[in-house]
Design a protein around this motif. Structure first.
Motif, PDB file in Angstrom:
ATOM      1  N   UNK A 150       0.825  -1.224   0.000  1.00  0.00           N
ATOM      2  CA  UNK A 150       0.000   0.000   0.000  1.00  0.00           C
ATOM      3  C   UNK A 150       0.853   1.265   0.000  1.00  0.00           C
ATOM      4  N   UNK A 151       2.114   1.140   0.403  1.00  0.00           N
ATOM      5  CA  UNK A 151       2.995   2.311   0.491  1.00  0.00           C
ATOM      6  C   UNK A 151       3.176   2.949  -0.888  1.00  0.00           C
ATOM      7  N   UNK A 152       2.791   4.206  -0.997  1.00  0.00           N
ATOM      8  CA  UNK A 152       2.957   4.916  -2.267  1.00  0.00           C
ATOM      9  C   UNK A 152       1.718   4.952  -3.134  1.00  0.00           C
ATOM     10  N   UNK A 153       0.625   4.277  -2.729  1.00  0.00           N
ATOM     11  CA  UNK A 153      -0.628   4.399  -3.489  1.00  0.00           C
ATOM     12  C   UNK A 153      -1.121   5.835  -3.361  1.00  0.00           C
ATOM     13  N   UNK A 154      -1.566   6.468  -4.456  1.00  0.00           N
ATOM     14  CA  UNK A 154      -1.979   7.876  -4.366  1.00  0.00           C
ATOM     15  C   UNK A 154      -3.244   8.058  -3.543  1.00  0.00           C
ATOM     16  N   UNK A 155      -3.196   9.012  -2.622  1.00  0.00           N
ATOM     17  CA  UNK A 155      -4.349   9.370  -1.802  1.00  0.00           C
ATOM     18  C   UNK A 155      -4.742  10.808  -2.095  1.00  0.00           C
ATOM     19  N   UNK A 156      -6.041  11.058  -2.100  1.00  0.00           N
ATOM     20  CA  UNK A 156      -6.546  12.423  -2.070  1.00  0.00           C
ATOM     21  C   UNK A 156      -7.246  12.578  -0.725  1.00  0.00           C
ATOM     22  N   UNK A 157      -6.715  13.445   0.125  1.00  0.00           N
ATOM     23  CA  UNK A 157      -7.323  13.658   1.437  1.00  0.00           C
ATOM     24  C   UNK A 157      -8.262  14.861   1.353  1.00  0.00           C
ATOM     25  N   UNK A 158      -9.564  14.593   1.544  1.00  0.00           N
ATOM     26  CA  UNK A 158     -10.591  15.628   1.461  1.00  0.00           C
ATOM     27  C   UNK A 158     -10.938  16.055   2.879  1.00  0.00           C
ATOM     28  N   UNK A 159     -10.677  17.325   3.192  1.00  0.00           N
ATOM     29  CA  UNK A 159     -10.833  17.829   4.562  1.00  0.00           C
ATOM     30  C   UNK A 159     -12.029  18.780   4.617  1.00  0.00           C
ATOM     31  N   UNK A 160     -12.992  18.460   5.472  1.00  0.00           N
ATOM     32  CA  UNK A 160     -14.187  19.307   5.588  1.00  0.00           C
ATOM     33  C   UNK A 160     -13.971  20.426   6.599  1.00  0.00           C
ATOM     34  N   UNK A 161     -14.827  21.428   6.528  1.00  0.00           N
ATOM     35  CA  UNK A 161     -14.925  22.406   7.606  1.00  0.00           C
ATOM     36  C   UNK A 161     -15.625  21.731   8.797  1.00  0.00           C
ATOM     37  N   UNK A 162     -15.418  22.223  10.018  1.00  0.00           N
ATOM     38  CA  UNK A 162     -16.100  21.623  11.187  1.00  0.00           C
ATOM     39  C   UNK A 162     -17.545  22.112  11.272  1.00  0.00           C
ATOM     40  N   UNK A 163     -18.377  21.638  10.338  1.00  0.00           N
ATOM     41  CA  UNK A 163     -19.733  22.185  10.199  1.00  0.00           C
ATOM     42  C   UNK A 163     -20.823  21.133  10.359  1.00  0.00           C
ATOM     43  N   UNK A 164     -20.455  19.966  10.866  1.00  0.00           N
ATOM     44  CA  UNK A 164     -21.466  18.940  11.137  1.00  0.00           C
ATOM     45  C   UNK A 164     -21.703  18.857  12.640  1.00  0.00           C
ATOM     46  N   UNK A 165     -22.940  18.509  13.011  1.00  0.00           N
ATOM     47  CA  UNK A 165     -23.302  18.573  14.427  1.00  0.00           C
ATOM     48  C   UNK A 165     -24.002  17.316  14.936  1.00  0.00           C
ATOM     49  N   UNK A 166     -24.053  16.273  14.111  1.00  0.00           N
ATOM     50  CA  UNK A 166     -24.700  15.042  14.574  1.00  0.00           C
ATOM     51  C   UNK A 166     -24.045  13.833  13.911  1.00  0.00           C
ATOM     52  N   UNK A 167     -24.149  12.657  14.547  1.00  0.00           N
ATOM     53  CA  UNK A 167     -23.634  11.433  13.925  1.00  0.00           C
ATOM     54  C   UNK A 167     -24.275  11.169  12.565  1.00  0.00           C
ATOM     55  N   UNK A 168     -25.573  11.475  12.425  1.00  0.00           N
ATOM     56  CA  UNK A 168     -26.265  11.232  11.151  1.00  0.00           C
ATOM     57  C   UNK A 168     -25.672  12.080  10.033  1.00  0.00           C
ATOM     58  N   UNK A 169     -25.360  13.348  10.327  1.00  0.00           N
ATOM     59  CA  UNK A 169     -24.741  14.214   9.328  1.00  0.00           C
ATOM     60  C   UNK A 169     -23.359  13.700   8.939  1.00  0.00           C
ATOM     61  N   UNK A 170     -22.593  13.251   9.926  1.00  0.00           N
ATOM     62  CA  UNK A 170     -21.245  12.745   9.653  1.00  0.00           C
ATOM     63  C   UNK A 170     -21.288  11.548   8.713  1.00  0.00           C
ATOM     64  N   UNK A 171     -22.189  10.604   8.986  1.00  0.00           N
ATOM     65  CA  UNK A 171     -22.293   9.403   8.153  1.00  0.00           C
ATOM     66  C   UNK A 171     -22.759   9.749   6.747  1.00  0.00           C
ATOM     67  N   UNK A 172     -23.733  10.666   6.632  1.00  0.00           N
ATOM     68  CA  UNK A 172     -24.271  11.014   5.309  1.00  0.00           C
ATOM     69  C   UNK A 172     -23.245  11.792   4.491  1.00  0.00           C
ATOM     70  N   UNK A 173     -22.445  12.623   5.153  1.00  0.00           N
ATOM     71  CA  UNK A 173     -21.362  13.334   4.470  1.00  0.00           C
ATOM     72  C   UNK A 173     -20.400  12.329   3.825  1.00  0.00           C
ATOM     73  N   UNK A 174     -19.996  11.319   4.597  1.00  0.00           N
ATOM     74  CA  UNK A 174     -19.060  10.307   4.082  1.00  0.00           C
ATOM     75  C   UNK A 174     -19.683   9.531   2.922  1.00  0.00           C
TER      76      UNK A 174
END
Length: 481
Positions: A150-174
């Motif tokens: 796995x070392x060297x496989x290309x990753x794109x890290x997508x970073x959100x703003x801290x704008x979610x406020x519930x577990x349901x929102x977190x799961x649906x965002x993903x």
């Protein structure tokens, strides 16, 4: 669960980093293969195991995939972006540093829109940056094995703003991120194999406070259900700690789904701990206007926009439209089937009630279905023409699923053509009424419910082939004579 709930007088603040393995044939800085099912350490070379003197060579396809994803997320694409060295020491990071992007990422300032419990939610995207994946350590008590495939496989890290406020929102965002990268065909989104991983940053504060609490990172969660459960647990763990006058520590924690709890992995570093500096072995990435324009042209219609079109143009319900657009292959199948039979509503109903059930039971994707979009359309057309009834059509569909045959061949082979000759149906109705004089008398006495008995008897006598519309019409005419 409310999408912005108060937890015992506290508010949760959630930001998420989604690590997307880009579906390139080779790694980001070497020609090593990226196949998942290779033997341990098979996809390695001096570059990916960090041998002294080796130099990275950038994979052009990884850049294109990053730009495509950034555009789909409404990000600004930097004309110039830079790779840096992120220094930390861990056995699965052979060079002692990770090549990543820091202060000049390729994508930044975007947003994503999705629905949670019928309500629209928009979350900002801070950045999406390219980096190389690390290897994998497997611990066995007294020793650890390291696999550098796995070392060297290309990753794109997508970073959100801290704008979610519930577990349901977190799961649906993903889920929404996964749906988009699969639509773009830049990632297969396989959580079990680790090609999409979610890190959730969770903090809590008193309702009404504007200052952020101390955030805790939940690392490498590989299921949307676990995202929801891990975030839920962590919110309550932090609130319990605060109420017990304990200090929340900035740390990285892992989630144990069997025990439904999080536990400490390591103290969380700050950016300065990584001692970022520009990688001297890699030139800046320069994105031309022509390249950007070409990638924009190649973008597909994205799930939310496609769902809105299905509602507007095909009169589907919002629920059905979102269900049919979760996967690009499924949305394509639906459009092809609906267009071929000119009955989009019927196509949606058949896919949702019959096809998806069979696919789920068999654990298959729609691309593996034995029932092609054309064959489903032909089945719907046979029902619309009156060749077969809806009830018989379900029997035909099951045979299509089992054998892969066309509806026409099955209808012909099994003699399932619907009886629509009024004279023939009239004879069956007359025979049923003659055989059941008591029920006829009940109808004459005002008991309308007996009509259902007659319809059932007529359909049984015709072996389910009688045209239901004609049956009802002729039956009522005969009963009233």
């Amino acid at each position: 669960m409310s999408t912005n709930p108060s937890f015992r007088g506290f508010e949760a603040v959630i930001g998420i980093e989604v690590h997307v393995q880009l579906k390139t044939d080779s790694k980001i800085f070497s020609a090593d293969a990226t196949t998942f099912d290779s033997a341990d350490n098979e996809n390695t070379s001096p570059v990916s195991v960090g041998m002294p003197g080796t130099l990275p060579v950038l994979n052009k396809k990884a850049i294109e995939y990053a730009i495509k994803t950034g555009l789909a997320l409404g990000c600004h694409i930097r004309k110039k972006s830079v790779f840096s060295r992120k220094n930390y020491f861990y056995p699965d990071l052979p060079k002692g540093y990770q090549i990543s992007q820091y202060d000049e990422p390729i994508c930044e300032k975007g947003s994503i829109q999705f629905e949670v419990e019928g309500k629209s939610k928009t979350v900002g995207i801070t950045r999406a940056h390219l980096e190389e994946d690390a290897g994998k350590s497997t611990h066995f008590g007294q020793y650890t094995l390291i696999n550098y495939n796995r070392a060297g496989i290309p990753l794109l890290e997508i970073v959100s703003e801290p704008e979610m406020h519930s577990p349901a929102e977190a799961a649906e965002y993903c889920r929404s991120i996964r749906s988009i990268v699969r639509y773009l065909e830049v990632c297969d989104g396989n959580l079990e194999e680790g090609s999409l991983r979610c890190d959730c940053n969770v903090s809590v504060r008193k309702v009404g406070d504007t200052k952020f609490g101390t955030k805790v990172e939940l690392k490498n969660i590989n299921s949307f259900r676990f995202v929801e459960k891990a975030v839920e647990y962590e919110i309550h763990r932090q609130i319990d700690a605060i109420e017990n006058k304990e200090k929340i520590v900035q740390e990285t924690r892992l989630y144990d789904p069997d025990k439904n709890r999080t536990f400490t992995m390591r103290t969380k570093e700050d950016a300065q701990d990584y001692r970022y500096f520009p990688d001297p072995d890699l030139l800046p990435i320069i994105v031309s206007d022509a390249q950007l324009s070409q990638i924009k042209k190649e973008l597909p219609e994205l799930p939310l926009i496609r769902a809105a079109r299905f509602v507007k143009d095909m009169q589907l319900s919002t629920h059905d439209a979102h269900l049919l657009t979760e996967e690009r292959d499924l949305a394509d199948y639906f459009e092809a089937s609906g267009k071929a039979c000119n009955n989009y509503k019927a196509a949606a109903n058949w896919i949702i009630t019959e096809l998806l059930r069979e696919l789920n039971d068999a654990k298959l994707s729609v691309s593996q279905s034995k029932v092609s979009a054309k064959n489903l359309a032909d089945l719907i057309a046979e029902v619309d023409k009156g060749t077969i009834s809806g009830k018989i059509a379900k029997t035909v569909f099951k045979e299509m699923w089992d054998s892969g045959s066309t509806p026409a061949d099955i209808i012909k082979a099994k003699g399932l053509v619907q009886v629509s000759d009024p004279g023939e149906i009239e004879k069956i109705v007359a025979d049923v009424l003659a055989a059941n004089p008591d029920q006829v008398a009940e109808f004459k006495a005002g008991k309308d419910k007996v009509v259902g008995f007659f319809v059932g008897a007529i359909m049984k006598a015709s072996k389910g082939k009688a045209n239901p519309g004609l049956v009802n019409e002729i039956l009522m005419k005969k009963l009233k004579e």
